[in-house]
Design an enzyme around this catalytic site. Structure first.
Site, PDB file in Angstrom:
ATOM      1  N   GLY A 400       0.814  -1.208   0.000  1.00 49.78           N
ATOM      2  CA  GLY A 400       0.000   0.000   0.000  1.00 49.78           C
ATOM      3  C   GLY A 400       0.850   1.261   0.000  1.00 49.78           C
ATOM      4  N   SER A 401       0.295   2.336   0.543  1.00 50.35           N
ATOM      5  CA  SER A 401       0.855   3.681   0.383  1.00 50.35           C
ATOM      6  C   SER A 401       2.187   3.921   1.072  1.00 50.35           C
ATOM      7  CB  SER A 401      -0.161   4.719   0.880  1.00 50.35           C
ATOM      8  OG  SER A 401      -1.328   4.688   0.080  1.00 50.35           O
ATOM      9  N   VAL A 402       2.676   2.979   1.884  1.00 51.30           N
ATOM     10  CA  VAL A 402       3.961   3.202   2.547  1.00 51.30           C
ATOM     11  C   VAL A 402       5.088   3.379   1.528  1.00 51.30           C
ATOM     12  CG1 VAL A 402       3.317   2.008   4.676  1.00 51.30           C
ATOM     13  CG2 VAL A 402       4.394   0.723   2.806  1.00 51.30           C
ATOM     14  N   VAL A 403       4.900   2.876   0.284  1.00 47.54           N
ATOM     15  CA  VAL A 403       5.964   2.951  -0.720  1.00 47.54           C
ATOM     16  C   VAL A 403       5.977   4.285  -1.473  1.00 47.54           C
ATOM     17  CG1 VAL A 403       5.892   0.453  -1.045  1.00 47.54           C
ATOM     18  CG2 VAL A 403       4.590   1.935  -2.591  1.00 47.54           C
ATOM     19  N   LYS A 404       5.075   5.186  -1.152  1.00 47.40           N
ATOM     20  CA  LYS A 404       4.968   6.432  -1.924  1.00 47.40           C
ATOM     21  C   LYS A 404       6.188   7.339  -1.777  1.00 47.40           C
ATOM     22  CE  LYS A 404      -0.074   6.518  -2.249  1.00 47.40           C
ATOM     23  NZ  LYS A 404      -1.337   7.077  -1.733  1.00 47.40           N
TER      24      LYS A 404
END
Length: 697
Positions: A400-404
């Protein structure tokens, strides 16, 4: 007259020629004899010199070699292994002395004498002879009745043996095969006990010391019987051996690993490798994780003896405990993290919409060195919480968004987005894919707010530019392999999609999708396309925390030379940080991305508010992802769930720790309620608070 003169003349010429040839042949013969004589002289001279060298010059060396060959060198049982300490020098794995009954074969003892001994001693020992195999029973029967079974070899087979068409091994095999089932069924319990003891007495190398019973299996009566009758029990004796103890119980127990017993010895699959290193078949070795990886440091050095005669052993060198190792783990922090996980998992299971939730994981690292400070995963199975730490290494999740953080750097690097640039967060529509939105429509936002409030759309529009296009409603997104490769290269530089290099036997590289549909690029940039292990995600946030160095995570901190006492010996190895690569971006871009991570935790409306106490001055990123599971174990994915994750570090300006937390399947969207458990937030808050209680700012 003239003819006679002619003939006489010819005869004379022939005689002269013959004499000349004879003279030449004689000279050739003399020359050859001379050469042979010279050769003989040279050979005898060389032989004399060699004998002189052997008998005079190297006489002492050969005496030493002869002496070595005249005595057999044998080893004692496995020496105690080295201790394992945590980073604060608390002993987390130690050795405990245990009672041992052993057997060391007398050189002159016969098989019949050993069988009598086996019957005698087995009557005084409680043995688990149910482990006895049919093969071992046959071997015992053959040893007990050799003449009887010798007669079952046919004359033809003996002829083949004499003609070397059959080997000793072939003959033994024939004898064993011709033991009947009736003969095996005739074994009494007494016979089976003796047969099992006979097997233990002869398993492994002939002169090895065999452990017959050890530890709690040895009763005081058994130990006393052997000790008091050693003089009459040819080869049997007693001694104090060792076993591993764990002062902190099950804390971090799985990763500490296991060792083999004396009965197990070397694993069959690794037999050749260990034998080449000088191990014996019944040596105790590390079987998993730390004990296996650091076998070369932890193994002890066994006593060495010379067999002077059939009954006397002379100690050549004493045994020595293995070297001690110090791990990067803080065992007290580890214990607290495990307890927090157990408590929060049970609490979450009492909440609605957690039908498919069963585990959470935590990894804490020192971002300046790569050291793993704590690493834990717990899982609910039935009504019991069990250890699940292997999943941190081998079970990828949808991040999910942790890689943004990695995604936004691609935008900066390629010029697809500028620092401070504003975009409109709105639902977008690309041909061939469903409408895509952020979790909330955010309107006009810049890059910092896009990270703080986890805008998917900001990343979508950036990715479309990286793809060489500009967004408009209903557009067709072209497939561009270079765009995928650009994002994947950046992700890899953070450790996402590649192995971390941790000093453990196995880890997964995650799952890299081969689906090349253009629309998948949009899923990629928001962490919905590929999967990564918790350890990879921990390496990712550690790389952000230290400003762009991807460090190899490690558990080994130091190795110390063994001592006779409790104190640590001389340091023989210190693990230093290993930089695997540096993220290719400018310091300005890295600082801007980290500013966005700070806003996640401190900006009004930031999605990380409440995950870590404000006064720890943290930075981080939340992530919520769609996951899919197989609920009926038919091998088919059938249910959509939600996985929540968090990456962070603190303090933001001078990080002392980085943290990754995940709770896969913590809710599911197709239930009667839209309630989403905050279990990941509660775990993060409790763990970081405990960390800074133990390591104050």
């Amino acid at each position: 007259m003239s003819r006679r003169k002619y003939n006489h003349s010819s005869k004379s010429k022939y005689s002269v020629k013959t004499n000349k040839k004879a003279i030449i042949d004689e000279k050739v013969l003399d020359t050859r004899i001379l050469i042979i004589l010279i050769g003989v002289v040279v050979l005898f001279t060389a032989l004399f010199l060699k004998l002189f060298q052997v008998m005079i010059i190297k006489n002492n060396d050969y005496k030493i070699s002869l002496k070595k060959l005249s005595y057999t060198t044998v080893e004692g049982t496995s020496a105690p292994r080295g201790r394992i300490y945590d980073r604060n020098y608390n002993i987390i794995v130690d050795n405990k002395a245990i009672k041992t009954i052993y057997y060391k074969k007398n050189k002159k003892i016969s098989s019949s004498e050993e069988i009598k001994l086996a019957y005698q001693v087995s009557s005084h020992l409680a043995l688990k002879y149910e482990k006895l195999t049919e093969e071992e029973m046959r071997s015992f029967y053959l040893a007990k009745y050799p003449d009887k079974l010798k007669k079952r070899v046919t004359e033809k087979e003996w002829e083949d043996y004499e003609a070397r068409r059959l080997t000793n091994r072939d003959i033994e095999k024939i004898k064993l095969e011709r033991i009947t089932k009736k003969e095996l069924d005739s074994f009494t319990d007494e016979d089976k006990k003796a047969a099992y003891l006979y097997y233990l007495m002869n398993n492994g190398y002939s002169y090895d010391e065999k452990a017959i019973k050890t530890g709690e299996d040895v009763t005081d009566e058994e130990y006393a019987y052997i000790a008091e009758n050693t003089a009459y029990l040819n080869g049997f004796g007693t001694k104090l051996d060792w076993e591993r103890t764990y002062p902190y119980g099950d804390v971090f127990r799985t990763i500490l690993g296991t060792i083999s017993t004396t009965e197990e010895g070397i694993p069959a699959s690794e037999k050749e490798e260990y034998l080449k290193k000088g191990y014996s078949l019944n040596d105790r070795v590390g079987l998993s994780y730390i004990e296996k990886v650091y076998e070369d440091y932890l193994k002890g050095t066994k006593e060495k003896y010379q067999v002077v005669n059939s009954t006397e052993l002379k100690l050549v060198s004493p045994g020595l405990r293995g070297n001690d190792i110090v791990l990067s783990i803080d065992i007290n922090l580890q214990r607290e993290v495990e307890n927090i996980l157990k408590e929060q998992i049970m609490n979450a299971k009492n909440e609605p919409n957690t039908k498919y939730y069963d585990h959470s994981s935590v990894v804490i690292q020192d971002p300046t060195t790569g050291e793993v400070l704590a690493m834990a995963s717990k899982k609910l199975v039935g009504n019991e919480i069990v250890d699940n730490i292997a999943s941190i290494l081998t079970s990828p999740i949808t991040p999910g968004s942790v890689v943004k953080g990695a995604s936004i750097l691609v935008g900066y690097n390629t010029g697809a987005v500028k620092i401070g640039e504003y975009m409109i967060d709105e639902c977008i529509k690309v041909a061939g894919t469903p409408q895509k939105c952020s979790s909330n429509t955010l309107g006009r936002i810049n890059d910092i707010t896009a990270l703080a409030k986890s805008s998917n759309v900001y990343q979508f529009k950036t990715a479309i530019r990286v793809n060489g296009q500009e967004y408009f409603n209903g557009m067709r997104l072209n497939f561009n392999q270079q765009a995928f490769d650009t994002y994947r290269k950046m992700y890899h530089s953070f450790g996402l999609g590649v192995k971390t290099g941790i000093d453990l036997p196995t880890e997964s590289a995650g799952y890299s999708s081969k689906d090349i549909a253009a629309g998948n690029l949009l899923d990629f940039v928001m962490g919905q396309y590929e999967t990564y292990t918790p350890l990879q995600l921990s390496q990712y946030i550690t790389t952000i925390a230290n400003g762009g160095e991807r460090l190899e995570p490690h558990l080994l901190k130091e190795v110390h030379k063994a001592t006779d006492g409790i104190e640590l010996g001389e340091t023989i190895l210190t693990t230093t940080k290993k930089v695997l690569n540096k993220v290719e971006t400018s310091p300005e871009y890295m600082a801007r991305m980290k500013e966005g991570f700070y806003a996640v935790m401190h900006q009004a409306g930031g999605y990380g508010r409440g995950y870590i106490e404000d006064h720890f001055d943290s930075a981080g990123k939340t992530g919520t992802s769609q996951s899919f599971i197989d609920t009926d174990n038919d091998g088919k994915i059938d249910t959509e769930t939600i996985t929540s994750s968090f990456v962070g570090y603190a303090p933001a300006n001078n990080p002392k720790m980085s943290i990754f937390v995940t709770s896969p399947n913590s809710s599911h969207p197709n239930s009667a309620t839209d309630y989403a458990s905050l279990v990941t937030m509660r775990i993060t808050k409790a763990v970081t608070s405990k960390f800074f209680e133990m390591y104050p700012l």
